[in-house]
Design an enzyme around this catalytic site. Structure first.
Site, PDB file in Angstrom:
ATOM      1  N   HIS A 207      -4.308 -39.703   0.116  1.00  0.00           N
ATOM      2  CA  HIS A 207      -3.601 -39.403   1.363  1.00  0.00           C
ATOM      3  C   HIS A 207      -2.089 -39.504   1.181  1.00  0.00           C
ATOM      4  CE1 HIS A 207      -3.154 -39.747   5.876  1.00  0.00           C
ATOM      5  NE2 HIS A 207      -2.058 -40.395   5.495  1.00  0.00           N
ATOM      6  N   GLU A 208      -1.634 -40.617   0.609  1.00  0.00           N
ATOM      7  CA  GLU A 208      -0.191 -40.813   0.455  1.00  0.00           C
ATOM      8  C   GLU A 208       0.414 -39.787  -0.513  1.00  0.00           C
ATOM      9  OE1 GLU A 208       1.298 -42.538   2.494  1.00  0.00           O
ATOM     10  OE2 GLU A 208      -0.340 -43.754   3.259  1.00  0.00           O
ATOM     11  N   HIS A 211       1.289 -36.649   1.192  1.00  0.00           N
ATOM     12  CA  HIS A 211       2.640 -36.659   1.749  1.00  0.00           C
ATOM     13  C   HIS A 211       3.678 -36.386   0.657  1.00  0.00           C
ATOM     14  CE1 HIS A 211       1.445 -37.943   5.684  1.00  0.00           C
ATOM     15  NE2 HIS A 211       1.084 -39.172   5.335  1.00  0.00           N
TER      16      HIS A 211
END
Length: 293
Positions: A207-208, A211
């Site tokens: 997920h990170e 980004h």
């Protein structure tokens, strides 16, 4: 600014969602004290103003290139283990767990241009860095001392950030102005086999890093067209937790919420998808902000 949420008196607190400035607070089931633990996903570390978002979109629209082939880009990963002493209880995760995390990333990004290879691991015992959160002096000191490589290289810092947080990331458009701050910070117990269940299968990093490649949350902007800058992710009013099959918070937009998407807040065992539009966005972001930088 806090990110993620934690269990305290049955309340979800401090869930400030990246890029939108909206705050989320909702009732959560009461959890016994001994079961209170981190249960939230982080956001991109620096909120973008609307003007900055518009500038990013303009830059992407001007980017003209052939799509990168699947698996054609190798991302070197420099892993910085921040611990508070020896032993996994102090965040000193073993090399085997880092290797498992790299495998999880390569599986998650299998349909994208990106493949991850571990380029180096270092270990630092530092109490202040071990619990640092986003925007602190300790974070700046940690990254200034440890970051390696260029815009194309991924620096991951694992620590025990606390505060109910799982991690945070920088956005690719921020590299030019703050190259030393570029990278991803994740909770050490979110790695595969860690203790932060149901977030212990490695998808906090997935997920990170989404980004880091330039993806917003699927709930970015709520129930508006192209809310997250991607055409093929269904609109979603707010973040989803657990794995609420059939959830549909934007009924004017056909289709259920994208709860299986890596850029929502659902449990690790619920996440399994990047859309074609998200892959195209990471491709353009890479070419615009990271390739050759």
């Amino acid at each position: 600014m806090s990110r993620g949420f934690n269990w305290k008196s049955g309340l979800v607190v401090g869930a400030l969602l990246a890029f939108t400035g909206c705050t989320e607070s909702k009732e959560a089931p009461q959890a016994p004290v001994e079961q209170q633990q981190v249960v939230g996903r982080g956001c991109a570390t620096k909120d973008l103003s609307q003007a900055e978002q518009d500038a990013v979109q303009a830059a992407l629209s001007q980017t003209r290139h052939e799509m990168l082939a699947t698996g054609s880009v190798t991302v070197n990963v420099y892993w910085h283990v921040i611990n508070n002493g020896t032993g996994i209880a102090n965040g000193d995760i073993p090399d085997s767990q880092i290797a498992s995390q790299i495998s999880v990333l390569n599986a998650a990004y299998a349909s994208t241009p990106f493949r991850f290879t571990l380029a180096g691991t270092d270990r630092t015992t530092n109490a202040a860095w071990y619990t640092t959160t986003d925007g602190t002096t300790a974070e700046t000191q940690m990254k200034t001392a440890l970051r390696k490589g260029t815009a194309q290289d991924l620096n991951v810092y694992s620590n025990n950030m606390g505060g109910g947080l799982l991690g945070w990331s920088t956005f690719p458009s921020s590299y030019a102005s703050s190259p030393k701050m570029d990278g991803v910070v994740i909770l050490f117990s979110s790695l595969p086999g860690g203790s932060a269940a149901p977030y212990n299968e490695g998808d906090t990093a997935t997920h990170e890093i989404g980004h880091w490649f330039g993806l917003y949350h699927t709930f970015q902007g709520g129930c508006v067209k192209n809310n997250d800058g991607v055409d093929d992710t269904p609109q979603e009013k707010s973040s989803a937790f657990g794995c609420p099959a059939g959830r549909d918070t934007c009924t004017r937009d056909p289709g259920a919420d994208p709860i299986y998407n890596f850029m929502d807040y659902t449990d690790d065992n619920c996440m399994n998808t990047f859309t074609a539009g998200q892959i195209a966005r990471t491709d353009s972001m890479w070419t615009t902000y990271r390739a050759g930088k």
